[in-house]
Scaffold this motif. Sequence first.
Motif, PDB file in Angstrom:
ATOM      1  N   VAL A  62       0.832  -1.204   0.000  1.00 23.49           N
ATOM      2  CA  VAL A  62       0.000   0.000   0.000  1.00 23.49           C
ATOM      3  C   VAL A  62       0.864   1.250   0.000  1.00 23.49           C
ATOM      4  O   VAL A  62       0.576   2.233  -0.697  1.00 23.49           O
ATOM      5  CB  VAL A  62      -0.957  -0.016   1.210  1.00 23.49           C
ATOM      6  N   SER A  63       1.953   1.239   0.765  1.00 27.18           N
ATOM      7  CA  SER A  63       2.834   2.413   0.784  1.00 27.18           C
ATOM      8  C   SER A  63       3.509   2.620  -0.573  1.00 27.18           C
ATOM      9  O   SER A  63       3.751   3.761  -0.982  1.00 27.18           O
ATOM     10  CB  SER A  63       3.884   2.273   1.888  1.00 27.18           C
ATOM     11  N   ASP A  64       3.824   1.521  -1.266  1.00 29.92           N
ATOM     12  CA  ASP A  64       4.375   1.642  -2.620  1.00 29.92           C
ATOM     13  C   ASP A  64       3.368   2.328  -3.546  1.00 29.92           C
ATOM     14  O   ASP A  64       3.736   3.186  -4.362  1.00 29.92           O
ATOM     15  CB  ASP A  64       4.725   0.267  -3.198  1.00 29.92           C
ATOM     16  N   ASP A  66       0.926   4.348  -2.642  1.00 34.18           N
ATOM     17  CA  ASP A  66       0.851   5.755  -2.242  1.00 34.18           C
ATOM     18  C   ASP A  66       1.984   6.556  -2.881  1.00 34.18           C
ATOM     19  O   ASP A  66       1.777   7.669  -3.368  1.00 34.18           O
ATOM     20  CB  ASP A  66       0.936   5.880  -0.721  1.00 34.18           C
ATOM     21  N   ALA A  67       3.189   5.976  -2.864  1.00 34.06           N
ATOM     22  CA  ALA A  67       4.350   6.673  -3.424  1.00 34.06           C
ATOM     23  C   ALA A  67       4.219   6.850  -4.936  1.00 34.06           C
ATOM     24  O   ALA A  67       4.595   7.890  -5.490  1.00 34.06           O
ATOM     25  CB  ALA A  67       5.626   5.915  -3.084  1.00 34.06           C
ATOM     26  N   GLU A  69       1.401   7.116  -6.631  1.00 35.56           N
ATOM     27  CA  GLU A  69       0.436   8.186  -6.849  1.00 35.56           C
ATOM     28  C   GLU A  69       1.095   9.553  -6.679  1.00 35.56           C
ATOM     29  O   GLU A  69       0.903  10.469  -7.507  1.00 35.56           O
ATOM     30  CB  GLU A  69      -0.739   8.048  -5.885  1.00 35.56           C
ATOM     31  N   ALA A  70       1.872   9.687  -5.613  1.00 35.47           N
ATOM     32  CA  ALA A  70       2.552  10.960  -5.365  1.00 35.47           C
ATOM     33  C   ALA A  70       3.549  11.276  -6.475  1.00 35.47           C
ATOM     34  O   ALA A  70       3.708  12.437  -6.881  1.00 35.47           O
ATOM     35  CB  ALA A  70       3.268  10.919  -4.010  1.00 35.47           C
ATOM     36  N   LYS A  79      -3.332  10.828 -11.893  1.00 36.09           N
ATOM     37  CA  LYS A  79      -3.066   9.502 -11.330  1.00 36.09           C
ATOM     38  C   LYS A  79      -3.682   8.475 -12.282  1.00 36.09           C
ATOM     39  O   LYS A  79      -4.910   8.334 -12.356  1.00 36.09           O
ATOM     40  CB  LYS A  79      -3.636   9.403  -9.918  1.00 36.09           C
ATOM     41  N   ARG A  97     -10.103   2.777  -4.300  1.00 36.97           N
ATOM     42  CA  ARG A  97      -9.722   4.185  -4.113  1.00 36.97           C
ATOM     43  C   ARG A  97     -10.525   5.122  -5.015  1.00 36.97           C
ATOM     44  O   ARG A  97     -10.260   6.321  -5.054  1.00 36.97           O
ATOM     45  CB  ARG A  97      -8.230   4.370  -4.376  1.00 36.97           C
TER      46      ARG A  97
END
Length: 251
Positions: A62-64, A66-67, A69-70, A79, A97
């Motif tokens: 999930v953090s990957d 998020d990164a 998307e950023a 996105k 999402r």
Amino acid sequence: MSPDTDTLPPEALAAQTARYMAVVDATWPAARFDSCGPFLLRAGRGGGKRVSSASAEGPWTVSDLDAAEAGLLAMGQQKLFNIRPGDEALDGALAARGYEIIDPVNIWSCPISVLTAPPRHPEVFGLPAWPVLEIQREIWAEGGIGAARIEVMERAAGPATTLIGRVGDAPAASAFVALSDGVAMLHALEVRKAFRGKGLGRQMMLAAGHWAAAAGAQELAVICTTGNAPANGLYRGLGMLWQGRYHYRIA
């Protein structure tokens, strides 16, 4: 449409799709490719979805995500993710999402020998042209293919050419074809409205096949949105085989 690869196991279909997508990246290249953990981010500079999306190249968290998307937002882009066979978990996560499916795409290909027949109507033909001619820019502009996409063509590193289609003495169509890993891929086929229905799309594909054979390709491929019934019918009618499908998810 009856898929030609519906008997492939999921792993084989995923590998096959990945092979063609690598050809897409080589023959219709982004301005920049950035690694963001297990995601590949493409900077498109206005060149369209193919060169402006992110794709998962390995297991992700999930953090990957998020990164990634950023990272897309930092590029000044929407996105947008490219979803292929094997990306079902990513597809579901993006749906959760609020991302929507956009532009499902078919992949077609065939051996070069399928597309080297002589023209049926000699007055309708396509010829290689490089660099891009001004009349081709006009033809593409009529179909919504602007300067940013022509810049994509000019970035292709391998053997490449445009094709100018004519009906008699009248310039009537334009396309781009480039070679990578033994596969020639045709992009941006545009036929002027006044000349549609005259077999020019078929002749442009044959012109691409002849150029690709001379360039050493073993195969010719093309990608096309699933909703473009005339183009999908053209490719199947030429003897090309359906090799897979992918789609995008957009926020």
